[in-house]
Scaffold this motif. Sequence first.
Motif, mmCIF file in Angstrom:
data_model
loop_
_atom_site.group_PDB
_atom_site.id
_atom_site.type_symbol
_atom_site.label_atom_id
_atom_site.label_comp_id
_atom_site.label_asym_id
_atom_site.label_seq_id
_atom_site.Cartn_x
_atom_site.Cartn_y
_atom_site.Cartn_z
ATOM 1 N N UNK A 241 0.832 -1.194 0.000
ATOM 2 C CA UNK A 241 0.000 0.000 0.000
ATOM 3 C C UNK A 241 0.871 1.250 0.000
ATOM 4 N N UNK A 242 0.494 2.199 -0.840
ATOM 5 C CA UNK A 242 1.139 3.509 -0.866
ATOM 6 C C UNK A 242 0.178 4.525 -0.277
ATOM 7 N N UNK A 243 0.631 5.247 0.736
ATOM 8 C CA UNK A 243 -0.242 6.164 1.466
ATOM 9 C C UNK A 243 0.386 7.554 1.464
ATOM 10 N N UNK A 244 -0.403 8.550 1.119
ATOM 11 C CA UNK A 244 0.061 9.930 1.175
ATOM 12 C C UNK A 244 -0.618 10.652 2.327
ATOM 13 N N UNK A 245 0.122 11.576 2.921
ATOM 14 C CA UNK A 245 -0.396 12.358 4.029
ATOM 15 C C UNK A 245 0.225 13.748 3.949
#
Length: 301
Positions: A241-245
């Motif tokens: 999973x690639x998660x941006x914040x």
Amino acid sequence: MPRKPFVPGAALVVAAALAAGLTACTGGSSTGDEAGDAKSGGTASSSPAAEPGRYQTLPEACGLPARGTLRGMLPGGDQRLSRAEAKKIYDGQPDITYDTDRRVGCRWTRETTAGTRHLSLDIQRVVSYDAAVSDDDKAQGIYDSKELAAQIPPGGNGSPSPATPSPSATKGKGKSKGEGTTTNSSTDGKGKAPSGSPSGASDPSADPSADPSTDPSADLSDSTAPRVLDDLGDAAFLNDKLVTADSGVHRDVTVVFRTSNVIVTLTYDQWSTDKTMLPDSQELQDKARSLAGELSESLSE
């Protein structure tokens, strides 16, 4: 009419005969009941109990990965560590558990200027308290629920060649199919490789603003997509999973596998404050799978 004489002895004889008859009837009935109970009990006790699991204890989690493996997974670039710093990083931080024969875990972290990497390990020993259900079957049920929650596609090849990306890995991605992220306008459909493919990073003439590897919505290639692994333990899957914040971007790679009545969950992630520098999927997956194989062999010894 004269009365018949009363004979006490005769009365006693009749009473004794009646008592003997009642005793005989009662004794016969009791014997039959006891024989029935004994048969029923014998039948119940002869039913075999389900097989116990292979593992009755668990190893110390922080001591399982080899030190060389940890150095490779927690690189520091040119950063040199003192002996005390290296010990603190590579010894890991054990999880607090109430029964180390049922669950153990450990965590490792290394922060560098290039980003922060985290590695965590959770090992659970499953015990079934149902005599009709084996420990292995109980563990498989828990594993299945984890795979279902991760929404892993059924089947699939667990041994893709990391050095040979599939044709889909080099096709342009003009549509957003990200994992909880929004489309980045930097993707212009020029056909650069998505994250996880070495071609985009190795082409010095490539325009960084046109490289889909800088787009969190870009698809994973077939070789790095979430999938079932068929060469690890009794059952295994990998999730990516690639998660941006607001604080940056991170990629989380998770490998879960079952061996007999033990379930191992390995999570490996990399954080970056620079959203244009996405963690490489292929590198993280290769290292996570390598460690998972190492753990599987250690548990099988």
